[in-house]
Design a protein around this motif. Structure first.
Motif, mmCIF file in Angstrom:
data_model
loop_
_atom_site.group_PDB
_atom_site.id
_atom_site.type_symbol
_atom_site.label_atom_id
_atom_site.label_comp_id
_atom_site.label_asym_id
_atom_site.label_seq_id
_atom_site.Cartn_x
_atom_site.Cartn_y
_atom_site.Cartn_z
ATOM 1 N N GLU A 396 0.876 -1.162 0.000
ATOM 2 C CA GLU A 396 0.000 0.000 0.000
ATOM 3 C C GLU A 396 0.915 1.214 0.000
ATOM 4 N N ALA A 398 1.417 5.586 0.030
ATOM 5 C CA ALA A 398 0.806 6.865 0.376
ATOM 6 C C ALA A 398 1.847 7.974 0.265
ATOM 7 N N LEU A 400 2.563 11.317 2.292
ATOM 8 C CA LEU A 400 2.161 11.805 3.609
ATOM 9 C C LEU A 400 2.692 13.205 3.876
ATOM 10 N N ASP A 404 1.751 12.771 8.930
ATOM 11 C CA ASP A 404 1.392 11.447 8.406
ATOM 12 C C ASP A 404 -0.049 11.366 7.916
ATOM 13 N N ASN A 405 -0.595 12.491 7.487
ATOM 14 C CA ASN A 405 -1.890 12.487 6.810
ATOM 15 C C ASN A 405 -1.662 12.301 5.314
ATOM 16 N N ARG A 406 -2.547 11.568 4.672
ATOM 17 C CA ARG A 406 -2.438 11.354 3.234
ATOM 18 C C ARG A 406 -2.667 12.658 2.458
ATOM 19 N N TRP A 444 3.626 2.916 9.013
ATOM 20 C CA TRP A 444 4.105 3.182 7.656
ATOM 21 C C TRP A 444 5.632 3.137 7.661
ATOM 22 N N HIS A 446 8.602 4.994 6.333
ATOM 23 C CA HIS A 446 8.863 6.331 5.790
ATOM 24 C C HIS A 446 10.164 6.306 4.997
#
Length: 574
Positions: A396, A398, A400, A404-406, A444, A446
């Motif tokens: 998955e 993303a 960020l 750490d918000n999409r 996640w 990073h």
């Protein structure tokens, strides 16, 4: 393919690298595995298996505990390849060392790994002699070249190594056996490969066996057993050791192996081994393009070339040399190959001459790309800057923000991965639980890289920049922290700041450093460069040196590097 189908396909072709070697050695015992061009050595799959098995038997007889690292420090890629498979077979962990390291960098890595043994050769006796009292090493295993071998130097290990148990690599190759046949699991540790640290020393990435399988899977889907892989990348990098060499045992590919890239000998080597696929890193491309064009530039066997990073003139390069397909992507020591994309440079026209073609036909290769949802772009059309392709669907993905918000398509943020299946990422940063926890926060991984999803091409991503303090210089990740720390070891240097600038050759970076001296001290550039040559490999040494009265600082005493970068860019007219 769905993520479930892709993962099943990865497992269906074999999970474990040693099992794949055994399978090919049983099916195709006489087929050439290693074509080692440096000394004109050919090893079949069966011969390579037998030699690496003997190494394993010797290591076990020495007392190597299962799961312990064995470090390898040599420029000889054949020795490193045999050692790698032998270490795996013995139940050890392959821990390659960058052969450009000297002094503090070399001492740090060997202390941090604390290996059971170090496999090396006499050319490293001088640099190891300078640090032997600083490291807890107990055993040296020495590859001693024959006088006529290309890597014979006449060096020898002197009395400063007398406290160590020293044995010959050649003796390991004669070990009577039997080789162990451990049962390995996908999550067992396979390698410790060091990656640059941005706020501290480099960290050892502990990779499990499934990491290997996943890293190699997407490129395996583009090749058949008829493809020949060319490798001149070092065995201390994931690209050389795994992406090119270890990948071959899944399908039974021959590997044309050399110790280092040579722009003058490149095409002779391709002809000698008949390679159909290779990797070209940054500065390699302009070096090859700098040669005068010839009428027969396309008369070679290369039809699938991976370029990292993708140069702006990729289409010109491909059209000149007949590369039908150029692949690009995003790979990391920690996460493997997270993205991949394909560029069709010739459409229906001929690039590689038909009688020299190896591997899947163009039509079959394109069909396999579509099946795995790999984007295929037209090389003659626009290709987005920083093109990475589409995500590996076992992850998955993303983008960020700092919390750490999409972020939505088009916005730049930090690229992060979340594996859909276990064992795809690093196990840990070796011996560094706090660093491991930081990079895996909020579940996640990073990456430390700024990327974005392209709004005009949904599901396709581009690389924007590095978020941390590290640069990409001639195919190497360079930590600003390490450059600054090594320069600051000079008694006259109070502080140093390193910033990246566009490279004079290629599409990567050069290093500029700003030096603040201890009050009352005087130093010129020649003195600093002499210190740099003694402390760091050539690729880490700064291209630009500037002395400054005082480094600009924030109110919290952090160096304002953006000001320094702006200053040097304006000065250089960039």
């Amino acid at each position: 393919m769905t993520p479930e189908e892709l993962f099943a396909d990865m497992l269906a072709h074999g999970e474990m690298v040693l099992e794949r070697l055994d399978d090919v050695a049983a099916r195709l015992p006489d087929k050439t595995f290693i074509h080692y061009g440096e000394d004109n050595v050919r090893l079949s799959f069966a011969e390579f298996r037998d030699r690496s098995d003997a190494i394993a038997a010797g290591l076990v007889a020495m007392g190597l505990p299962r799961g312990q690292p064995v470090s390898v420090l040599t420029r000889n890629s054949l020795v490193a390849a045999l050692a790698m498979f032998g270490i795996w077979r013995a139940g050890g962990v392959y821990a390659p060392v960058n052969f450009n390291f000297t002094g503090p960098l070399l001492s740090y890595q060997l202390r941090d790994t604390n290996p059971f043994a170090l496999i090396t050769d006499p050319s490293f006796a001088p640099v190891l002699g300078g640090i032997v009292d600083e490291i807890p090493l107990q055993r040296l295993i020495v590859h001693t070249p024959a006088p006529a071998d290309h890597d014979a130097t006449g060096e020898r290990f002197g009395p400063e190594f007398s406290r160590l148990e020293v044995s010959e690599f050649a003796a390991l190759l004669r070990s009577p056996g039997p080789a162990p046949r451990f049962v390995f699991r996908p999550f067992d540790p396979a390698n410790i490969v060091y990656t640059s640290g941005t706020t501290g020393p480099s960290k050892g990435v502990l990779q499990p066996y499934r990491w290997l399988n996943n890293y190699l899977h997407m490129m395996r889907r583009m090749t058949t057993a008829d493809d020949v892989i060319y490798c001149d990348l070092p065995m201390y990098h994931v690209g050389g050791a795994f992406f090119l060499l270890a990948r071959a045992v899944w399908q039974g590919n021959t590997v044309g192996l050399w110790d280092k890239f040579s722009p003058n000998k490149f095409w002779d080597r391709i002809a000698e081994c008949g390679a159909s696929t290779c990797v070209l890193l940054d500065v390699m491309v302009p070096w090859l393009m700098s040669a005068p064009p010839r009428d027969n530039d396309r008369a070679n066997t290369l039809n699938k070339v991976h370029m990292q990073p993708l140069p702006p003139n990729h289409h010109e390069v491909a059209r000149r040399f007949g590369f039908d397909f150029v692949t690009s992507g995003f790979g990391q020591t920690e996460s493997g190959l997270g993205f991949a994309g394909v560029i069709d440079q010739f459409d229906d026209a001929e690039g590689t001459p038909g009688h020299l073609w190896k591997g899947y036909s163009k039509a079959d290769l394109l069909a396999r790309c579509r099946e795995a949802d790999r984007p295929v772009l037209d090389g003659a059309g626009p290709v987005p800057k920083g093109f990475m392709g589409a995500p590996n669907q076992v992850y998955e993905v993303a983008i960020l923000d700092e919390d750490d918000n999409r972020l939505p398509p088009g916005e730049v943020g930090q690229l992060a991965f979340r594996p859909r299946y276990p064992g795809l990422l690093l196990l840990e940063y070796f011996g560094k639980p706090e660093a491991t926890a930081r990079v895996l926060r909020t579940c996640w991984f990073h990456t430390g890289d700024a990327c974005r999803e392209l709004p005009e091409m949904p599901g396709v991503y581009s690389f924007v920049d590095r978020m941390g303090g590290f640069f990409r210089v001639r195919g190497e990740n360079v930590s600003s922290y390490e450059v600054e720390a090594l320069l600051a070891r000079h008694d006259k240097v109070r502080a140093a700041a390193a910033v990246p600038v566009p490279a004079r050759e290629g599409s990567e970076e050069d290093i500029a450093v700003f030096i603040e001296l201890v009050e009352g001290e005087i130093m010129d550039e020649a003195e600093l460069r002499e210190h740099a040559r003694a402390m760091m490999p050539k690729y880490m040494q700064p291209a630009h040196v500037r002395f400054i009265d005082a480094l600009p600082l924030t109110p919290t005493s952090k160096i304002e590097k953006y000001k320094l970068k702006r200053q040097i860019m304006e000065e250089l007219g960039l």
